[in-house]
Design a protein around this motif. Structure first.
Motif, PDB file in Angstrom:
ATOM      1  N   GLY A 296      27.276  39.597  45.721  1.00  0.00           N
ATOM      2  CA  GLY A 296      27.688  38.153  46.454  1.00  0.00           C
ATOM      3  C   GLY A 296      29.149  38.239  46.596  1.00  0.00           C
ATOM      4  O   GLY A 296      30.052  38.764  45.909  1.00  0.00           O
ATOM      5  N   ALA A 297      29.671  37.815  47.818  1.00  0.00           N
ATOM      6  CA  ALA A 297      30.902  37.803  48.200  1.00  0.00           C
ATOM      7  C   ALA A 297      31.605  36.711  47.587  1.00  0.00           C
ATOM      8  O   ALA A 297      31.122  35.514  47.758  1.00  0.00           O
ATOM      9  CB  ALA A 297      30.987  37.554  50.020  1.00  0.00           C
ATOM     10  N   ARG A 298      32.770  36.820  46.930  1.00  0.00           N
ATOM     11  CA  ARG A 298      33.581  35.877  46.284  1.00  0.00           C
ATOM     12  C   ARG A 298      35.082  36.111  46.731  1.00  0.00           C
ATOM     13  O   ARG A 298      35.538  37.317  47.110  1.00  0.00           O
ATOM     14  CB  ARG A 298      33.570  36.221  44.871  1.00  0.00           C
ATOM     15  N   ARG A 299      35.762  35.212  46.539  1.00  0.00           N
ATOM     16  CA  ARG A 299      37.245  35.347  46.541  1.00  0.00           C
ATOM     17  C   ARG A 299      37.987  35.822  45.387  1.00  0.00           C
ATOM     18  O   ARG A 299      37.142  36.011  44.295  1.00  0.00           O
ATOM     19  CB  ARG A 299      37.873  33.810  46.817  1.00  0.00           C
ATOM     20  N   PRO A 300      39.095  36.532  45.271  1.00  0.00           N
ATOM     21  CA  PRO A 300      39.642  37.328  44.043  1.00  0.00           C
ATOM     22  C   PRO A 300      39.485  36.358  42.946  1.00  0.00           C
ATOM     23  O   PRO A 300      39.104  36.910  41.966  1.00  0.00           O
ATOM     24  CB  PRO A 300      40.816  37.569  44.715  1.00  0.00           C
ATOM     25  N   LEU A 301      39.850  35.133  43.022  1.00  0.00           N
ATOM     26  CA  LEU A 301      39.896  34.399  41.801  1.00  0.00           C
ATOM     27  C   LEU A 301      38.627  34.302  40.953  1.00  0.00           C
ATOM     28  O   LEU A 301      38.411  34.482  39.904  1.00  0.00           O
ATOM     29  CB  LEU A 301      40.411  33.047  42.091  1.00  0.00           C
ATOM     30  N   GLU A 302      37.604  34.082  41.808  1.00  0.00           N
ATOM     31  CA  GLU A 302      36.131  33.927  41.107  1.00  0.00           C
ATOM     32  C   GLU A 302      35.693  35.321  40.970  1.00  0.00           C
ATOM     33  O   GLU A 302      34.957  35.342  39.794  1.00  0.00           O
ATOM     34  CB  GLU A 302      35.375  33.369  42.552  1.00  0.00           C
ATOM     35  N   THR A 303      35.868  36.416  41.459  1.00  0.00           N
ATOM     36  CA  THR A 303      35.650  37.738  41.050  1.00  0.00           C
ATOM     37  C   THR A 303      36.268  38.130  39.735  1.00  0.00           C
ATOM     38  O   THR A 303      35.563  38.587  38.872  1.00  0.00           O
ATOM     39  CB  THR A 303      36.009  38.678  42.162  1.00  0.00           C
ATOM     40  N   ARG A 305      37.186  36.041  37.636  1.00  0.00           N
ATOM     41  CA  ARG A 305      36.651  35.103  36.442  1.00  0.00           C
ATOM     42  C   ARG A 305      35.252  35.706  36.114  1.00  0.00           C
ATOM     43  O   ARG A 305      34.976  35.616  34.786  1.00  0.00           O
ATOM     44  CB  ARG A 305      36.446  33.690  37.034  1.00  0.00           C
ATOM     45  N   GLU A 306      34.553  36.237  37.085  1.00  0.00           N
ATOM     46  CA  GLU A 306      33.068  36.718  36.622  1.00  0.00           C
ATOM     47  C   GLU A 306      33.322  38.121  35.737  1.00  0.00           C
ATOM     48  O   GLU A 306      32.591  38.124  34.828  1.00  0.00           O
ATOM     49  CB  GLU A 306      32.296  37.270  37.863  1.00  0.00           C
ATOM     50  N   VAL A 307      34.276  38.919  36.253  1.00  0.00           N
ATOM     51  CA  VAL A 307      34.272  40.071  35.524  1.00  0.00           C
ATOM     52  C   VAL A 307      34.921  39.981  34.086  1.00  0.00           C
ATOM     53  O   VAL A 307      34.547  40.316  33.106  1.00  0.00           O
ATOM     54  CB  VAL A 307      35.409  41.042  36.189  1.00  0.00           C
TER      55      VAL A 307
END
Length: 422
Positions: A296-303, A305-307
Motif C-alpha cells: 500500500g502506497a502511504r505518505r511517510p507519516l502513515e508508514t 505509524r504502521e511500522v
C-alpha cells in the motif's frame, strides 16, 4: 572441575544460551573483547582485586555448561588476571593475541584478562569474554563495576560480597518457567501468526541477487544534510514513534519502492530483556528481530505509524526464535537464510572513555581476530546521526548485491527521511 571451586547451583539455560550451545553462530569466534594501552600508575594487585569483585558480583561470569539445556554456577571466579612483561610493543601485542582465541563451551571459564607491562607507566590490557555471557549493555555495566572496584581497591577496600539479586541463574529459571505458562503461550501464538503471515524469520531480500565469487565487503557513505537528525526527530514526534522506527521505516519503504514487493522486511539487533524485572540481568546477548511493512502506497507519516505499531508487538513478544521454536516444535526460523537487510541507528560499540582505571589514560588498540562476524548476504543500513556530520553508511557484499539496486535503495531511503511531504 578446578580444585577449590564449588558448584553451587545447577539449572536450565536461558533461550539465548541454548541457541549458542545448540550450534548457532558456530562459524564465528563469538568473542566480545577490547585491548587498551594504559598510560599512568597501574596497581596490578588492585586490578586483580577489582576483577575478582566483578566476577563475584555477576554470577554469569561464574557459569559453565553441561548441555544446551543445563548450566551450573560456581561459587568462586573461573579466571585470574594474567601478568606478562614485554620488551617491545610488537611483543606485547603478540602476547595478547594468545588470549584472543575462542572459548570451549564445554570447559570452565568464559572470560580472560591479561596485563602486559612495557614499563612502569605503560601497560597493555586485554579483556576477552565469550558472547554467551555478555552483550553490549552487559559489557558496559561490567566495565563500570570494574572501574569502581579498582578505585576502591587502591584505596584499601576489599572486593564486595556476592550480589545475589538479579542473578542470571534466576533469570534462566524464570524464563523456562514462564514459557510453560500463559506468558509463553501468548508468545507462541504471536510468532505462529507472524510465520503464517510473513513466512519464517529472517525476512528475505526482495530483489534477485547472485553470488559472483568470494565476498567483497564495500562501504558507501552518503552525507546527509546538517539538519537530518532534526528532521528525523520531527517526523518521529508527529508519528508518535521513535527515531529508530523512523529510519527503519525509510529503509522498508525504499525496499518496497525499488523492488515492487507487496510486503518487505528487515531485521535489527536488539539488546533486550524479555521478562519483567530483568533490566539489570547480565548475559543475555543480542537477538535479531524482524521489522515488516505491508502493501500500500502511504505518505511517510502513515508508514512510520504502521511500522511502529507492528514493532511494538515484535519487541513485546521478542524471544530467541530458533530456541523457542525448538521447544515448541515450531518452524519459526529459516536456518539456511541470512537476514537480507539490517538497520541500526547510531550503533555504538564497547567503550570506556579515557579512564577505565583511575590514574591511567586508556587508548583502544584495534585488533582483528579471525572469525569476526561477516554479512555476505545482508545489506547493512547504519544511520549515523549523533556526530557533527550526519550520514547514512551502507555496508554490503559487492559480489552479491547489485550496485545499482543498492544505490537506488539508499536514494529512496534518504528521500523518505528528508521529504517534506509527510
Amino acid at each position: 572441575m578446578t580444585v577449590g571451586r564449588t558448584e553451587v547451583t545447577r539449572g536450565p539455560t536461558s533461550l539465548a544460551e541454548m541457541a549458542r550451545l545448540s550450534g548457532e553462530f558456530a562459524e564465528r569466534h563469538n568473542l566480545v573483547y577490547c585491548v587498551l594501552w594504559l598510560t599512568g600508575e597501574l596497581d596490578i594487585a588492585a586490578v586483580r582485586e577489582a576483577w575478582r569483585g566483578v566476577c563475584l558480583s555477576h554470577d554469569v561470569l561464574r557459569r559453565a555448561y553441561v548441555s544446551p539445556d543445563e548450566a551450573c554456577t560456581y561459587d568462586d571466579v573461573l579466571g585470574e588476571v594474567e601478568f606478562y612483561t614485554a620488551d617491545t610493543d610488537t611483543e606485547a601485542l603478540k602476547t595478547v593475541r594468545q588470549i584472543t582465541t575462542p572459548f570451549d563451551l564445554a570447559g570452565v571459564g568464559l572470560s580472560r584478562i591479561a596485563i602486559v607491562q612495557r614499563d612502569e607507566r605503560r601497560h597493555l590490557l586485554a579483556i576477552v569474554l565469550d558472547h554467551i555471557i555478555v552483550d553490549e549493555k552487559t559489557w558496559n555495566r561490567l566495565m563500570a563495576d570494574f572501574g569502581e572496584f579498582y578505585e576502591r581497591a587502591i584505596q584499601g577496600a576489599s572486593a564486595p560480597d556476592k550480589v545475589e539479586k538479579n542473578a542470571y541463574h534466576d533469570f534462566a529459571l524464570l524464563e523456562r518457567h514462564e514459557l510453560s505458562t500463559a506468558w509463553g503461550e501468548e508468545r507462541r501464538a504471536f510468532w505462529r501468526s507472524q510465520t503464517d503471515r510473513f513466512g519464517t524469520f529472517p525476512p528475505p531480500f526482495p530483489i534477485a541477487c547472485e553470488a559472483k565469487g568470494e565476498s567483497r565487503l564495500t562501504a558507501v557513505h552518503h552525507a546527509l544534510p546538517a539538519d537530518a537528525k532534526a528532521r528525523v526527530l520531527d517526523l518521529a514526534k508527529r508519528a508518535r514513534a521513535t527515531p529508530f522506527v523512523t529510519v527503519a521505516s525509510a529503509v522498508l519503504a525504499s525496499l518496497q519502492e525499488v523492488s515492487g514487493a507487496p510486503t518487505v522486511g528487515a531485521t535489527t539487533p536488539f539488546h533486550g530483556r524479555v521478562l519483567p524485572g530483568t533490566a539489570d540481568i547480565a548475559g543475555l546477548f543480542v537477538q535479531m528481530v524482524p521489522l515488516q511493512l505491508t502493501a500500500g502506497a502511504r505518505r511517510p507519516l502513515e508508514t512510520v505509524r504502521e511500522v511502529f505499531s507492528h514493532t511494538l508487538d515484535v519487541f513485546e513478544y521478542n524471544l530467541p526464535l530458533r530456541s523457542a521454536g525448538r521447544l515448541w516444535n515450531e518452524e519459526l526460523v529459516s536456518v539456511d537464510r541470512q537476514a537480507g537487510v539490517s538497520v541500526t541507528l547510531d550503533k555504538r560499540t564497547m567503550s570506556f572513555g579515557e579512564s577505565l582505571l583511575v590514574g591511567t589514560k586508556a587508548e583502544i588498540v584495534p585488533l582483528y581476530v579471525p572469525g569476526e562476524v561477516t554479512w555476505p548476504r545482508t545489506l547493512q543500513f547504519m544511520w549515523e546521526m549523533d556526530g557533527m556530520a550526519p550520514r547514512l553508511s551502507v555496508y554490503y557484499n559487492e559480489n552479491y548485491f547489485p550496485d545499482e539496486a543498492v544505490e537506488s535503495l539508499i536514494q529512496a531511503a534518504e528521500n523518505f527521511v528528508l521529504s517534506t511531504d509527510s
